[in-house]
Design an enzyme around this catalytic site. Structure first.
Site, PDB file in Angstrom:
ATOM      1  N   HIS A 202       2.946   7.760  15.343  1.00 20.50           N
ATOM      2  CA  HIS A 202       3.666   8.566  14.386  1.00 20.50           C
ATOM      3  C   HIS A 202       3.069  10.123  14.526  1.00 20.50           C
ATOM      4  CE1 HIS A 202       5.715   9.164  10.704  1.00 20.50           C
ATOM      5  NE2 HIS A 202       5.506   8.428  10.169  1.00 20.50           N
TER       6      HIS A 202
ATOM      7  N   SER B 136       7.669   9.177   0.928  1.00 15.67           N
ATOM      8  CA  SER B 136       7.839  10.566   2.027  1.00 15.67           C
ATOM      9  C   SER B 136       9.143  10.884   1.791  1.00 15.67           C
ATOM     10  CB  SER B 136       7.683   9.715   3.497  1.00 15.67           C
ATOM     11  OG  SER B 136       6.715   9.033   3.575  1.00 15.67           O
TER      12      SER B 136
END
Length: 664
Positions: free
Chosen positions: A380, A496
């Protein structure tokens, strides 16, 4: 920080350069793409608009550092539903006094000054990268796992056929990207009314320095494309204290893992031409047929370890004469894992059954089982949902609609024994013991982690939009209601929010819990008989309106508070300044009990990630017209199923109220 940002972000490739159009040569990563007329299978697409056409004009100035007072106001509001009246008053006084007497305000001024010195990027690009690279957790807790839909033509789900086609599509995507022919990602606010073909024919003639503004005039919003260049040839290398994210320009090969063994072969020649699909198929068949036994000590499992532990063991690998092999692994375009095992149950999908056959440090890995189940695994630190999901969607569509090999295709008659190389590693007793411990640790993690998949088919986006309610707000509310029903409390929750609309934007961590959601959850779960249907509907609309405001602030306007606070924290750490109570006492960086995200991917059957904290839950959800799906992970496996069922019940309650007709 200025030096770090200059190295990482002067251009998407980390160095000065420019994108040239169409048939002009583009030398990227040392490969001369476009030096000759390509065949029709070389590229996935030929965009009218160059890939990086909008990048120069992306609105960096529209991602300003928020005013410190605004950030504190938003942060205090987010704390309110999590604290008692006494705790809230105490926290509010503490935060306000610390800002007024100096440390926070000094850090803010310094952050603004540094931002002005780094006018080529956003103020959060460096700190956000640091946030990942300084994290010492196992990548099992950080990477994103996506189980892809199988090929609708069942005969194409043979392991060799599917592996070859996905590999070819990924390579074609890479070449299209590097040649500047990949279509830029653009968000259309009214897609049904947009004449995209006409828009593209006109916008390609607008100078790059003005192109974003031209698109904005017709309600089209280009997104940042810089992360795409981290997908290929990139690896997160373990280092003590802070890892290193590297992109090796010279890599022309892929790594294929099989039974814990590591094989490499070139897929791009020195002129930038891709290996023919039949040759890729031949090399993969050679690997599948190879009788080399599984190693007693597979080093791939070390990539699942705590990052400091892995950093020490990697140094040992180098000391034992394995530096060249490590460089080969780390410079590969991507990693392809061919597994024998077929998962017995969905709980094992997160690792797809064989953790010894992984190299989690690679930015991009594919796992393909004997049954043709394919999983993409992303590290990520270099990229977020928009770029990753678009890449996966494009290559799945290409590999199924335009497969390069077929079930009856014959592999090329080539000397795979000469082309494919098996990497051999020298191990001492400490490395062998480290591998053994890593195996034990991952076995324990696999036994503890539970993953639950829920599908709600009694309503979805269509019904909620007819009611003029934000679908995202209702799923978030259902999560709060579900947790309250089980545990009787409201807890820190993250969502997010992409900031890909800004140059080098990452994402904002929005906290969807508010006094509106807390009161509404209590009304549904604890006080149902005390409220009429109309009162509950009004509360749902309040939750929806407030949620929309939070999303606009966090994503569209760049005015959330978590990024700003983390930027201050990162600066304080880099300057070795004492951290004040804003960070140490108020739980800003302690993690979230409920870590949530929405990422709509047509290619993904299941997407999931591990919880943010050991006692928490990781929740990925998608809403479609008439279906809502929710994937929940937890190290409290029995609680995982309970929460999933409770969220389902909460969605039933919400839709029942919304669909109930008023009397009379």
């Amino acid at each position: 920080m200025a030096k770090l940002l200059s190295v990482c972000y002067t251009s998407p490739l980390g160095k000065p350069g420019k994108i040239l159009l169409r048939n002009a040569a583009l030398n990227v990563y040392g490969l001369n793409y476009g030096s000759k007329k390509p065949s029709s299978s070389d590229y996935l697409q030929r965009s009218l608009v160059p890939t990086m056409h909008y990048q120069k004009s992306l609105p960096r100035t529209r991602l300003p550092i928020p005013e410190l007072e605004d950030t504190m106001r938003r942060f205090v509001a987010a704390q309110r539903p999590l604290l008692s009246d006494h705790e809230f008053r105490s926290n509010k006084r503490k935060i306000t006094s610390k800002l007024q007497i100096g440390v926070g305000r000094e850090l803010h001024k310094e952050l603004v000054t540094q931002d002005k010195l780094n006018n080529h990027t956003s103020y959060m690009s460096g700190p956000w990268l640091d946030m990942y690279l300084k994290n010492r957790k196992s990548l099992l807790d950080v990477n994103v796992f996506m189980l892809l839909h199988q090929d609708p033509k069942t005969e194409y789900n043979q392991q060799l056929v599917r592996a070859t086609n996905l590999t070819c599509s990924a390579l074609r995507f890479m070449k299209t990207l590097r040649a500047g022919l990949l279509e830029p990602t653009v968000f259309y606010s009214e897609p049904s009314k947009s004449n995209r073909h006409l828009f593209e024919r006109v916008i390609r003639w607008v100078p790059p320095s003005l192109s974003w503004y031209g698109a904005h005039m017709v309600n089209a919003y280009p997104l940042d494309m810089s992360q795409y260049y981290r997908i290929f040839n990139s690896t997160r290398i373990p280092r003590r204290g802070r890892d290193e994210l590297v992109t090796h320009e010279e890599g022309r090969h892929i790594v294929v893992m099989r039974k814990g063994n590591m094989y490499v072969f070139d897929v791009v020649d020195r002129d930038g031409n891709l290996l023919k699909p039949a040759e890729i198929q031949a090399h993969l068949k050679y690997i599948l047929d190879d009788l080399t036994p599984a190693p007693a000590f597979p080093i791939g499992v070390l990539s699942t370890e705590n990052r400091d532990v892995w950093a020490h063991l990697r140094d040992k690998l180098v000391h034992c004469g394995n530096a060249d092999n490590l460089r080969t692994m780390e410079s590969a375009i991507f990693c392809l894992c061919l597994d024998d095992a077929v998962p017995e149950n969905q709980e094992n999908l997160w690792l797809m059954s064989d953790s010894c056959n992984r190299w989690l440090d690679k930015t991009l890995s594919f796992r393909i089982s004997t049954s043709g189940e394919a999983c993409s695994i992303f590290e990520h630190s270099g990229g977020d949902g928009v770029s990753v999901s678009h890449f996966v969607d494009v290559i799945l569509k290409d590999s199924t609609e335009r497969p390069q090999v077929h079930p009856a295709s014959a592999p090329a008659a080539v000397d795979s024994a000469a082309a494919v190389r098996l990497l051999k590693f020298n191990l001492d007793s400490e490395l062998k013991e480290g591998i053994k411990k890593a195996k034990d640790n991952i076995s324990l993690a696999e036994s503890q982690l539970g993953v639950e998949f829920m599908e709600f088919r009694k309503g979805g986006k269509e019904t909620l939009k007819k009611c003029k309610i934000s679908p995202d707000s209702m799923v978030q509310l259902a999560i709060q209601m579900g947790f309250l029903r089980l545990y009787g409390q409201t807890v820190p929750t993250s969502e997010s929010c992409s900031m890909a609309g800004f140059k080098h934007g990452r994402y904002e961590v929005m906290m969807p819990v508010s006094m509106y959601t807390k009161e509404c959850a209590h009304a549904f779960v604890c006080q149902r008989d005390q409220h009429t249907t109309q009162q509950l509907k009004a509360m749902l609309h309040q939750c929806s309106d407030h949620h929309r405001q939070l999303i606009r602030e966090a994503s569209s306007a760049g005015q959330g508070f978590f990024c700003h606070l983390y930027g201050l924290y990162d600066l304080a750490t880099s300057k070795d300044k004492e951290l004040h109570s804003l960070f140490t006492d108020c739980g800003v960086l302690d993690g979230f009990t409920l870590s949530t995200t929405i990422l709509s991917m047509p290619s993904s059957k299941i997407t999931f990630f591990a919880p943010d904290v050991p006692e928490g839950f990781g929740i990925h959800y998608i809403f479609q017209d008439n279906v809502i799906t929710c994937n929940t992970s937890s190290y409290l496996s029995h609680s995982c199923q309970e929460l999933s069922e409770s969220i389902y019940t909460s969605l039933e309650d919400i839709f029942t109220v919304l669909e109930e007709k008023p009397l009379g």
